[in-house]
Design an enzyme around this catalytic site. Structure first.
Site: not given
Ligand code: E4P
Length: 215
Positions: A83-84
Site C-alpha cells: 500500500k502506497i
C-alpha cells in the site's frame, strides 16, 4: 465483486474466512497499531490465513524509502500487496515497483484524477475512501463512479477497491457501479446478510413446524 476485510484482527479474519466470503484483506498503520503485534509477523499470518491479496502499507515518505520497504514487505508472501500513499513520491515508487512486478494499492485516493495518475503509474489497485468524503459532506460514491468511467474509457487494468466503507448502502452502490472490490469492516459485512423480515419469517416457520410435529 470481490470482498476484502478491512482489519488486522485475526479473530475477525477467521470469522470472515469461515463464512467463505473473503477474497483478501486490507490493513493500514492505524489498524495494525490497534493489534499491538509485530507488523511483518501479522502480515504473514493474514496471508497464510486468507490466501488472497493482503495490503500492507509503507511508512516512508520519499520514494526510495517506499521502494526499500515495499521490497521487504513483498518478500513476506506472494499475497502481499504494497500500500502506497497517493503522493508525488508514491507515484514515483509505484512506477518502479510495477516494473519489478510488485503489486501496489494506491491509498488515500480522494479525486478521480489521483486515480488516473495512479493507474498510469501501473498501480494494481486504487483505494478511493468513500466514507471519509461523506464525512466532509462530499458524495463518496460519486468518486467511484467517476473512476470507473475513466478506467473503462482507457481500458486500464487497475482495479478499484472501494474503501472507508461505513454501511451496507456503500456496498450496494459499489456493486451497481461495478467496482471490482469492496473492503469492509466485519460488522458491516455481517449486516448485509440480515433483514428483520428474514428473522420474523424464520421464527414463524419454526413455531408452525413445532405445532405440526405435535399435532
Ligand atoms: C482501506 O484500505 C482503509 O484501510 C480503510 O478503508 C480506511 O477506512 P476508515 O476511513 O474507516 O479509516
Amino acid at each position: 465483486m470481490k470482498i476484502f476485510l478491512d482489519t488486522a484482527n485475526l479473530d475477525e479474519i477467521k470469522n470472515g474466512v469461515d463464512l467463505g466470503l473473503i477474497d483478501g484483506v486490507t490493513t493500514n498503520p492505524t489498524l495494525i497499531s490497534k493489534e499491538n503485534v509485530d507488523f511483518k509477523t501479522r502480515i504473514k499470518e493474514i496471508c497464510d490465513l486468507v490466501k488472497g491479496p493482503t495490503s500492507a502499507e509503507v511508512i516512508g515518505t520519499n520514494h526510495m524509502q517506499m521502494i526499500e520497504e515495499a521490497r521487504i514487505l513483498a518478500s513476506i508472501s506472494p499475497y502481499v500487496v504494497v500500500k502506497i500513499p497517493m503522493t508525488e513520491e508514491g507515484i514515483k515508487a509505484t512506477k518502479i515497483l510495477s516494473s519489478e512486478g510488485i503489486k501496489t494499492n494506491l491509498t488515500l485516493i480522494f479525486t478521480p484524477l489521483q486515480a488516473l495518475v495512479a493507474a498510469k503509474a501501473g498501480a494494481t489497485y486504487v483505494s478511493p475512501f468513500v466514507g471519509r468524503l461523506d464525512d466532509i459532506s462530499n458524495e463518496g460514491m460519486k468518486l467511484v463512479e467517476d473512476i470507473k468511467k475513466i478506467f473503462m474509457n482507457y481500458s486500464f487494468q487497475t482495479q478499484i477497491i472501494v474503501a472507508s466503507i461505513r454501511h451496507p448502502e456503500h456496498i450496494l452502490r459499489a456493486a451497481k457501479i461495478g467496482a471490482d472490490i469492496v473492503t469492509v469492516p466485519l460488522n458491516v459485512l455481517l449486516k448485509i446478510m440480515k433483514h428483520p423480515l428474514t428473522d420474523i419469517g424464520l421464527e414463524t416457520f419454526l413455531k408452525d413446524w413445532e405445532k405440526y410435529k405435535n399435532r
